[in-house]
Design a protein around this motif. Structure first.
Motif, PDB file in Angstrom:
ATOM      1  N   LEU A  36      28.487  -3.535  -1.523  1.00  0.00           N
ATOM      2  CA  LEU A  36      27.265  -4.504  -1.748  1.00  0.00           C
ATOM      3  C   LEU A  36      26.691  -3.846  -3.079  1.00  0.00           C
ATOM      4  O   LEU A  36      26.401  -4.755  -3.877  1.00  0.00           O
ATOM      5  CB  LEU A  36      26.298  -3.810  -0.696  1.00  0.00           C
ATOM      6  N   LEU A  37      26.877  -2.593  -3.527  1.00  0.00           N
ATOM      7  CA  LEU A  37      26.243  -2.195  -4.662  1.00  0.00           C
ATOM      8  C   LEU A  37      26.935  -2.477  -6.083  1.00  0.00           C
ATOM      9  O   LEU A  37      26.447  -3.053  -6.885  1.00  0.00           O
ATOM     10  CB  LEU A  37      25.912  -0.775  -4.727  1.00  0.00           C
TER      11      LEU A  37
ATOM     12  N   LYS B   1      20.123  -0.055  -6.242  1.00  0.00           N
ATOM     13  CA  LYS B   1      20.799   1.016  -6.760  1.00  0.00           C
ATOM     14  C   LYS B   1      20.263   2.334  -6.143  1.00  0.00           C
ATOM     15  O   LYS B   1      21.023   3.305  -5.598  1.00  0.00           O
ATOM     16  CB  LYS B   1      20.975   1.180  -8.136  1.00  0.00           C
ATOM     17  N   ALA B   2      18.883   2.629  -6.349  1.00  0.00           N
ATOM     18  CA  ALA B   2      18.405   3.948  -5.867  1.00  0.00           C
ATOM     19  C   ALA B   2      18.646   3.949  -4.386  1.00  0.00           C
ATOM     20  O   ALA B   2      18.770   5.418  -4.085  1.00  0.00           O
ATOM     21  CB  ALA B   2      16.853   3.899  -6.511  1.00  0.00           C
ATOM     22  N   LYS B   3      18.596   3.116  -3.645  1.00  0.00           N
ATOM     23  CA  LYS B   3      18.539   3.239  -2.386  1.00  0.00           C
ATOM     24  C   LYS B   3      20.005   3.314  -1.622  1.00  0.00           C
ATOM     25  O   LYS B   3      20.396   3.606  -0.524  1.00  0.00           O
ATOM     26  CB  LYS B   3      17.933   2.150  -1.473  1.00  0.00           C
ATOM     27  N   GLY B   4      21.116   2.995  -2.661  1.00  0.00           N
ATOM     28  CA  GLY B   4      22.327   2.948  -2.264  1.00  0.00           C
ATOM     29  C   GLY B   4      22.818   4.302  -1.540  1.00  0.00           C
ATOM     30  O   GLY B   4      23.333   4.610  -0.573  1.00  0.00           O
ATOM     31  N   ASP B   5      22.765   5.457  -2.193  1.00  0.00           N
ATOM     32  CA  ASP B   5      22.964   6.674  -1.776  1.00  0.00           C
ATOM     33  C   ASP B   5      22.224   7.087  -0.338  1.00  0.00           C
ATOM     34  O   ASP B   5      22.780   7.688   0.469  1.00  0.00           O
ATOM     35  CB  ASP B   5      22.951   7.998  -2.906  1.00  0.00           C
ATOM     36  N   PHE B   6      21.003   6.835  -0.444  1.00  0.00           N
ATOM     37  CA  PHE B   6      20.217   7.072   0.785  1.00  0.00           C
ATOM     38  C   PHE B   6      20.885   6.209   1.884  1.00  0.00           C
ATOM     39  O   PHE B   6      20.839   6.613   2.940  1.00  0.00           O
ATOM     40  CB  PHE B   6      18.898   6.520   0.460  1.00  0.00           C
TER      41      PHE B   6
ATOM     42  N   THR C 154       0.738  -1.214   0.175  1.00  0.00           N
ATOM     43  CA  THR C 154      -0.127   0.068   0.135  1.00  0.00           C
ATOM     44  C   THR C 154       0.730   1.211   0.072  1.00  0.00           C
ATOM     45  O   THR C 154       0.400   2.256   0.334  1.00  0.00           O
ATOM     46  CB  THR C 154      -0.842   0.099   1.223  1.00  0.00           C
ATOM     47  N   GLY C 155       2.123   1.260  -0.426  1.00  0.00           N
ATOM     48  CA  GLY C 155       3.068   2.510  -0.387  1.00  0.00           C
ATOM     49  C   GLY C 155       3.940   2.334   0.843  1.00  0.00           C
ATOM     50  O   GLY C 155       4.603   3.284   0.962  1.00  0.00           O
ATOM     51  N   LEU C 156       3.710   1.434   1.721  1.00  0.00           N
ATOM     52  CA  LEU C 156       4.607   1.295   3.163  1.00  0.00           C
ATOM     53  C   LEU C 156       5.892   0.550   2.659  1.00  0.00           C
ATOM     54  O   LEU C 156       6.998   0.509   3.666  1.00  0.00           O
ATOM     55  CB  LEU C 156       3.656   0.695   4.022  1.00  0.00           C
ATOM     56  N   GLY C 157       5.842  -0.337   1.789  1.00  0.00           N
ATOM     57  CA  GLY C 157       7.106  -1.157   1.811  1.00  0.00           C
ATOM     58  C   GLY C 157       8.394  -0.758   1.922  1.00  0.00           C
ATOM     59  O   GLY C 157       9.468  -1.241   2.400  1.00  0.00           O
ATOM     60  N   ASP C 158       8.647   0.567   0.997  1.00  0.00           N
ATOM     61  CA  ASP C 158       9.964   1.359   1.021  1.00  0.00           C
ATOM     62  C   ASP C 158      10.384   1.877   2.402  1.00  0.00           C
ATOM     63  O   ASP C 158      11.358   1.608   2.901  1.00  0.00           O
ATOM     64  CB  ASP C 158       9.752   2.419   0.045  1.00  0.00           C
ATOM     65  N   SER C 159       9.301   2.264   3.160  1.00  0.00           N
ATOM     66  CA  SER C 159       9.756   2.765   4.401  1.00  0.00           C
ATOM     67  C   SER C 159       9.906   1.659   5.271  1.00  0.00           C
ATOM     68  O   SER C 159      10.697   1.828   6.484  1.00  0.00           O
ATOM     69  CB  SER C 159       8.340   3.697   4.987  1.00  0.00           C
TER      70      SER C 159
ATOM     71  N   ALA D  53      15.703  -4.142  -0.549  1.00  0.00           N
ATOM     72  CA  ALA D  53      16.742  -3.369  -0.619  1.00  0.00           C
ATOM     73  C   ALA D  53      17.348  -2.790   0.580  1.00  0.00           C
ATOM     74  O   ALA D  53      18.299  -2.921   1.090  1.00  0.00           O
ATOM     75  CB  ALA D  53      16.756  -2.333  -1.892  1.00  0.00           C
ATOM     76  N   GLY D  54      16.155  -2.176   1.411  1.00  0.00           N
ATOM     77  CA  GLY D  54      16.522  -1.732   2.620  1.00  0.00           C
ATOM     78  C   GLY D  54      16.974  -2.726   3.700  1.00  0.00           C
ATOM     79  O   GLY D  54      17.888  -2.471   4.432  1.00  0.00           O
ATOM     80  N   ILE D  55      16.161  -3.772   3.714  1.00  0.00           N
ATOM     81  CA  ILE D  55      16.908  -4.874   4.605  1.00  0.00           C
ATOM     82  C   ILE D  55      18.255  -5.106   4.230  1.00  0.00           C
ATOM     83  O   ILE D  55      19.086  -5.387   5.038  1.00  0.00           O
ATOM     84  CB  ILE D  55      15.894  -6.097   4.329  1.00  0.00           C
ATOM     85  N   VAL D  56      18.500  -5.602   3.050  1.00  0.00           N
ATOM     86  CA  VAL D  56      19.732  -6.121   2.526  1.00  0.00           C
ATOM     87  C   VAL D  56      20.968  -5.065   2.863  1.00  0.00           C
ATOM     88  O   VAL D  56      22.004  -5.599   3.253  1.00  0.00           O
ATOM     89  CB  VAL D  56      19.823  -6.324   0.888  1.00  0.00           C
ATOM     90  N   LEU D  57      20.787  -3.702   2.583  1.00  0.00           N
ATOM     91  CA  LEU D  57      21.789  -2.865   2.855  1.00  0.00           C
ATOM     92  C   LEU D  57      21.811  -2.572   4.119  1.00  0.00           C
ATOM     93  O   LEU D  57      22.998  -2.493   4.647  1.00  0.00           O
ATOM     94  CB  LEU D  57      21.165  -1.513   2.277  1.00  0.00           C
ATOM     95  N   GLY D  58      20.858  -2.521   5.242  1.00  0.00           N
ATOM     96  CA  GLY D  58      20.957  -2.413   6.368  1.00  0.00           C
ATOM     97  C   GLY D  58      21.753  -3.643   7.067  1.00  0.00           C
ATOM     98  O   GLY D  58      22.542  -3.063   7.982  1.00  0.00           O
ATOM     99  N   GLU D  59      21.442  -4.548   6.672  1.00  0.00           N
ATOM    100  CA  GLU D  59      22.019  -5.924   7.331  1.00  0.00           C
ATOM    101  C   GLU D  59      23.674  -5.826   6.938  1.00  0.00           C
ATOM    102  O   GLU D  59      24.640  -6.059   7.617  1.00  0.00           O
ATOM    103  CB  GLU D  59      21.653  -7.287   6.771  1.00  0.00           C
ATOM    104  N   GLY D  60      23.964  -5.510   5.630  1.00  0.00           N
ATOM    105  CA  GLY D  60      25.127  -5.454   5.106  1.00  0.00           C
ATOM    106  C   GLY D  60      25.965  -4.395   6.151  1.00  0.00           C
ATOM    107  O   GLY D  60      27.207  -4.502   6.272  1.00  0.00           O
TER     108      GLY D  60
END
Length: 738
Positions: free
Chosen positions: A658-659, A611-616, A480-485, A541-548
């Protein structure tokens, strides 16, 4: 100002006041430094628990801020007083020089009180013998010249004196208790801010007279002042709460359907107006207190443009919410407004909230850009996303949280709600990449636990009072638009997630400065949450980057300071590797399951999201949002404070590794996470990244660990965790290939 007061006034008293304020400012600067470097810095590094974790830490933080505000206010008062004194002395010199000038020697100047004076020519002693009959020693031209010159100087002196008194009173009135943070370099800058506010408020009272060029000029004046406390308070109170809402209603109506340069101008106006009102909301002046109360009281008023032929315009709540989307608003104001809007929204139920707002008052598009502003909850959520304290207050009630989550099934407010929830559980405002993230409070961890519980609800098992327990269960919230957050929030809570999965007694390995590291509740909820969020490419992507990032930072912290864990380094690496395998395995297995695979459009969508979440994700490190603790001996409390040098550098490089799989050291290369199509490739990617982080730390800190056996130990640990993740999933949810 009276003429004699300027000519003969004793400004030494004002000079003494300036000296006193200069000395006070210097003392407050020292106190501010002590408060920040000794009091707050020590508090930030301290291990707080219980009441101290909330009340005492908050008290110290606010006390340090008060010292900063006290210094700022004293500095502004000093500069305004000094500038005013210097100006008045200059005007006195100009006045006396003018009156004593040779061509005016035959003129008499008399102060007649209340700012008035007379200039007249002296009577000639020999006037009776003059055939012309002239009695004066000077002609009228000289009289007029001196009078005009005196009036000009006296007008400037009066303006300097009165505006100084005005801005000093306004400055002090901004707060009832404590000190204002408004900073001014001199009297003139403060006076100009007030004058600009008066001018723009006058324009806004007559919106029908404002052309597009006028609006552009309005923007040019307001933009540099939108964070100026005196300007903002004066603009808001002079326009008034109802006038403010009517002004925006008129602007939205007059420029409906704007495009090209017109819509750009209107976007700027909406942003500048929002930022200005946000600044004003922090004022404690009596006028502003009334303004905030009366503004909220207009939430049910029907606002119509003057030329509208429709009886239905925009609801006050819609107009208010369209103006609080930008900037940080005062917490008490947001609390008051949010309580009333939440109550109305809950009264309609999850299913009818759209009917309550959107279908009833749909005559105006109040937002120039994305959205139309008809759902006031969207604008409110955007406002909350810029004030983490108010956002935390908003979602502490489990009932309110579940209702708002449930409404996303039937509204378009999911993304806005997600940003507000991020601020609530992380303490970092949306778009803020400069402020260090605070430790997670018990209240924040509690909200995160409730979110996880909601998302973990199985089909048909919705929580009481919610509507997301239907055929898809709570996992449907992800779409519902919440996945990214949700993915960003999972990244921020990697320490708590890790301790929950590892069990009691794992805190000495999975480091965190959280006030409630074991507060996420059931393992089942955490696993189902991670699995559900994996369905969304950005969430995954958030989970993967956060864990890494967390894994890299953990390894670096432990190898940089072995005393953090009372045991062999190999044991630490093994536990960290297994944890990485479990978390990434939950993601990998969830993607491999058919029910999740069908929710992912393609591998390309995931790679693009990654890739988009990388800089963030790099900003997570910069503000310490992943809460990797750095030993005090190495200069910090949260990873990111020293990224770029010393401890934290490896966590910083982890994102790029990671990226893009940068070739950092010989064989330690290869693109990671470029394809999730093969389950074993995903597992091996986790192993390679964890091994990379270990080898980088071993080299940087010259740790005596052999490379090959360390790599083997980590690889086996990741595999063990990966295999265990499948069991975690099977024990918590139905799986097509369990």
């Amino acid at each position: 100002m009276d003429l004699d007061a300027l000519r003969y006034g004793d400004f030494s008293k004002l000079g003494e006041a300036v000296t006193d304020w200069e000395q006070m400012t210097k003392k407050l600067a020292d106190l501010q430094k002590d408060a920040e470097e000794k009091l707050k810095a020590k508090a930030d590094k301290a291990k707080w628990a219980g009441v101290n974790a909330t009340v005492t830490r908050e008290f110290i933080t606010k006390t340090a801020a008060e010292f900063a505000d006290a210094h700022t206010q004293a500095d502004s008062i000093t500069k305004i007083l000094r500038d005013t004194r210097d100006e008045l002395i200059s005007y006195r010199t100009q006045m006396n020089n003018a009156i004593s000038r040779d061509e005016y020697q035959n003129l008499t100047v008399i102060d007649t009180g209340k700012g008035t004076f007379t200039v007249s020519g002296n009577t000639r002693p020999d006037w009776a013998s003059d055939p012309s009959g002239k009695t004066g020693a000077a002609d009228q031209k000289a009289v007029d010249g001196l009078r005009n010159e005196i009036q000009e100087i006296l007008t400037k002196a009066t303006e300097s004196d009165t505006t100084a008194a005005k801005v000093l009173k306004l400055l002090v009135d901004q707060v009832k208790y404590g000190f204002a943070d408004a900073s001014y370099a001199d009297r003139d800058s403060a006076a100009k801010a007030v004058a600009a506010a008066e001018k723009l408020a006058k324009m806004a009272k007559n919106p029908a007279d404002m052309s597009l060029d006028d609006i552009a000029a309005f923007n040019r004046t307001m933009e540099p002042y939108n964070d100026d406390p005196l300007f903002a308070e004066q603009f808001a109170t002079r326009l008034g709460p109802k006038g403010t809402l009517q002004f925006w209603t008129e602007m939205a109506s007059a420029h409906a359907g704007a495009s090209g340069s017109e819509i750009d101008t209107m976007k700027d106006l909406q942003k500048n107006l929002s930022l200005t009102l946000a600044t004003a909301s922090f004022s404690d002046s009596d006028a502003m207190q009334d303004w905030k109360k009366d503004l909220v009281a207009e939430r049910n008023t029907n606002f119509r443009a003057a030329n509208s032929t429709s009886p239905i315009g925009a609801l006050g709540a819609q107009v208010i919410s369209s103006l609080i989307r930008e900037g940080k608003y005062d917490t008490e104001f947001l609390d008051d407004y949010r309580e009333k809007i939440f109550k109305a929204d809950k009264g309609a139920g999850d299913a009818s909230t759209d009917d309550l707002w959107v279908k009833g008052y749909d005559g105006l598009d109040l937002v120039f850009g994305d959205g139309n502003g008809r759902d006031p909850l969207e604008g409110l959520f955007e406002g909350l996303s810029h004030n983490p304290e108010a956002a935390t207050h908003a979602f502490e009630s489990k009932s309110d949280l579940n209702h708002m989550l449930g409404t996303t099934m039937r509204t378009e407010r999911g993304e806005s709600l997600g940003r507000a929830l991020e601020a609530a559980v992380t303490g970092v405002a949306n778009g803020d990449s400069t402020s260090m993230a605070p430790p997670h409070s018990a209240a924040q961890v509690g909200i995160m636990a409730n979110i996880m519980e909601a998302v973990a609800q199985p089909a048909g098992g919705g929580l009481m009072g919610t509507s997301f327990g239907g055929s898809g269960g709570g996992s449907g919230l992800v779409g519902t638009g919440l996945g990214d957050s949700f993915g960003n929030m999972a990244a921020a809570y990697m320490p708590e997630i890790s301790q929950t999965l590892a069990g009691e007694g794992s805190g000495s390995i999975f480091l965190t400065n959280s006030d409630s590291p074991d507060g996420l509740g059931k393992v089942r909820d955490v696993v189902r949450f991670l699995s559900a969020v994996s369905e969304d490419p950005s969430g995954r992507a958030g989970i993967v980057l956060g864990e890494g990032i967390y894994t890299s930072g953990l390894i670096e912290s432990h190898l940089a300071n072995p005393s953090l864990f009372d045991g062999p380094e190999e044991q630490v690496l093994e536990r960290i590797g297994k944890n990485a395998g479990i978390i990434e395995g939950i993601v990998g297995h969830s993607v491999a399951d058919e029910e999740v695979r069908t929710a992912i459009e393609s591998e390309e969508s995931y790679n693009n999201a990654l890739k988009a979440k990388g800089d963030f994700a790099k900003t997570w490190i910069a503000v310490g949002v992943t809460f990797v603790e750095v030993p005090p001996a190495y200069g910090g409390a949260a990873m990111g404070a020293v990224v770029g040098g010393g401890v934290g550098a490896i966590a910083g490089a982890a994102v790029d590794h990671l990226l893009e799989g940068q070739k950092l050291n010989g064989a330690r290369d290869g693109a990671l996470y470029t394809s999730a199509g093969d389950l074993y490739d995903s597992r091996d990617s986790v192993s390679r990244h964890t091994q990379w982080a270990a080898q980088e730390s071993i080299e940087q800190y010259q740790v005596n660990l052999p490379r090959e056996s360390t790599d083997a130990l980590i690889g086996n640990a990741v595999t063990e965790g990966w295999d265990a993740s499948s069991e975690f999933l099977s024990n918590t949810k139905e799986r097509p290939h369990a």
